[in-house]
Design an enzyme around this catalytic site. Structure first.
Site, mmCIF file in Angstrom:
data_model
loop_
_atom_site.group_PDB
_atom_site.id
_atom_site.type_symbol
_atom_site.label_atom_id
_atom_site.label_comp_id
_atom_site.label_asym_id
_atom_site.label_seq_id
_atom_site.Cartn_x
_atom_site.Cartn_y
_atom_site.Cartn_z
ATOM 1 N N HIS A 51 105.686 -11.730 -9.668
ATOM 2 C CA HIS A 51 107.043 -11.385 -10.073
ATOM 3 C C HIS A 51 107.071 -9.864 -10.179
ATOM 4 O O HIS A 51 106.029 -9.231 -10.378
ATOM 5 C CB HIS A 51 107.385 -12.000 -11.440
ATOM 6 N N ASP A 54 105.307 -8.748 -13.144
ATOM 7 C CA ASP A 54 103.849 -8.955 -13.129
ATOM 8 C C ASP A 54 103.186 -7.708 -12.534
ATOM 9 O O ASP A 54 102.057 -7.364 -12.871
ATOM 10 C CB ASP A 54 103.440 -10.150 -12.251
ATOM 11 N N ASP A 250 109.830 -30.311 -14.226
ATOM 12 C CA ASP A 250 109.037 -29.719 -13.140
ATOM 13 C C ASP A 250 107.584 -29.634 -13.606
ATOM 14 O O ASP A 250 107.251 -28.858 -14.499
ATOM 15 C CB ASP A 250 109.621 -28.323 -12.854
ATOM 16 N N ASP A 285 101.283 -23.351 -6.655
ATOM 17 C CA ASP A 285 102.064 -23.062 -7.867
ATOM 18 C C ASP A 285 101.771 -24.217 -8.818
ATOM 19 O O ASP A 285 102.539 -25.182 -8.887
ATOM 20 C CB ASP A 285 103.563 -22.933 -7.537
HETATM 21 C C1 GLO Z 1 109.711 -22.537 -10.710
HETATM 22 C C2 GLO Z 1 109.255 -21.828 -9.516
HETATM 23 C C3 GLO Z 1 108.633 -20.503 -9.863
HETATM 24 C C4 GLO Z 1 108.563 -19.618 -8.633
HETATM 25 C C5 GLO Z 1 108.082 -18.241 -8.959
HETATM 26 C C6 GLO Z 1 108.054 -17.351 -7.752
HETATM 27 O O1 GLO Z 1 110.043 -23.685 -10.701
HETATM 28 O O2 GLO Z 1 108.389 -22.620 -8.801
HETATM 29 O O3 GLO Z 1 107.374 -20.670 -10.421
HETATM 30 O O4 GLO Z 1 107.746 -20.177 -7.679
HETATM 31 O O5 GLO Z 1 108.919 -17.697 -9.913
HETATM 32 O O6 GLO Z 1 109.318 -17.111 -7.299
HETATM 33 MG MG MG Z 2 107.238 -22.162 -7.071
#
Ligand code: GLO
Ligand code: MG
Length: 348
Positions: A51, A54, A250, A285
């Site tokens: 980000h 980050d 999620d 992720d």
């Molecule tokens: C959330 C997303 C988030 C993105 C991250 C990069 O649900 O998956 O983690 O992948 O902010 O843009």
């Molecule tokens: Mg993501």
């Protein structure tokens, strides 16, 4: 060649988290960025997903020059460790001016904030050494449908994409679709929407998508087919492999954790279509389970990468002749059973 030498892997620093959720606080102590970078190296991940904040902490408090100087410092740190930034994404969901979204906020001042912050992210991306900017449209949507004009919202997102493209002729934009969370109804919920917006933009060759397995599942879609769609349009910038057990919050589970067969088909569509051959990353992720102890903070990354590589082997050792015979005979029961046996490691 062993598959781990053919693929480049990435994750983001947020993937080594402390376990806070809406019902409880952190349960592990945070690691420094430097310690996280040690893991990138030791676990065999070359790419760092970022980000904007980050890369440059408290970027709002710094002058634009100071901000870019910090980004250059991070680039140096990465280079010293033979790591690279895969992408930078503007974090448009924390700031008070993004409460109602960014590009689609009803307040003109808030929309301006989102645009300014996004252009700043492009500057950071350039300095940290990547040309890819990811747009996860976190709060671009509604909690109640009547709160925004959806057609206008899509026009505003398009307008923003075009301003980004014009701002830097070298960047590529990867839209990361997600159908909900934190909003109830999110704009650009699937890769089909993202690809349509890419074609509609002023430079379709520089707009693509990043597909996260869990986001496709939350939309009730098959992640492998979503990836196939993007690949068919040559618009798969990156992936966020993970898993999701049904239509819940999620979850960002380890890759393959909920549905190994779905994971196999995702790996298959990537591997058989040459994904990665132009330097694309196998991005993860994945979230640390809240129940993990401190010392288990990176096991989910190790396991997800290992599962990916095992599944590459499964893809490459599949008996394609047998598969073709079953397809020609239209015996999908036999094909189904063969796939399951193959995944279970049963040879006959
Ligand atoms: C959330 C997303 C988030 C993105 C991250 C990069 O649900 O998956 O983690 O992948 O902010 O843009
Ligand atoms: Mg993501």
């Amino acid at each position: 060649m062993a598959a781990d030498h053919e693929y480049r892997f990435s994750f983001g620093p947020w993937n080594i988290g402390e376990g806070a959720d809406p019902f409880g606080p952190e349960v592990r102590t945070p690691y420094t960025f430097a310690k996280k970078l040690d893991w990138f190296e030791s676990l065999g991940f070359e790419g760092v997903q970022f980000h904007d904040d980050d890369v440059v902490e408290n970027l709002e408090e710094l002058s634009p020059e100071k901000c870019l100087e910090k980004a250059r410092e991070v680039r140096k740190v990465l280079e010293d460790r033979s790591l690279v930034a895969e992408f930078v994404a503007p974090r448009l969901w924390f700031h008070p001016q993004t409460v109602d979204g960014g590009f689609t906020a009803n307040s003109a001042a808030d929309r301006q904030y989102a645009l300014d912050r996004t252009l700043r992210t492009i500057d950071i991306a350039r300095e940290v050494g990547t040309k890819a900017v990811v747009i996860w449209l976190a709060r671009e949507g509604t909690y109640i449908r009547e709160a925004k004009d959806a057609k206008l919202a899509y026009e505003r997102i398009l307008e923003t994409l075009n301003k980004m493209l014009a701002y830097d002729p070298e960047i590529s934009i990867w839209i990361e679709p997600k159908p909900n969370e934190p909003t109830d109804q999110a704009y650009v919920p699937t890769i089909g929407h993202a690809v349509a917006m890419a074609y509609q933009s002023d430079d379709p060759s520089r707009v693509g998508g990043l597909i996260e397995s869990a986001h496709a599942l939350l939309a009730g879609l098959d992640p492998a087919d979503e990836m196939a769609f993007a690949l068919a349009h040559d618009k798969l910038g990156s992936v966020h492999l993970n898993d999701q057990n049904g239509l819940k919050y999620d979850q960002d589970k380890s890759f393959g954790s909920a549905n190994l067969r779905s994971a196999f088909n995702q790996v298959r569509v990537l591997d058989e279509n040459g994904y990665g051959k132009r330097g694309e990353f196998i991005g993860l992720d994945v979230k640390v389970m809240r129940t993990q102890r401190q010392e288990g903070s990176v096991d989910h990354l190790v396991n997800s990468k290992a599962t990916f590589l095992h599944l590459v082997e499964k893809v490459r050792t599949l008996d394609k002749d047998l598969e073709r015979q079953y397809i020609e005979a239209r015996d999908y029961e036999a094909l189904d059973a063969y796939i399951l046996r193959h995944l279970m490691g049963i040879s006959s």
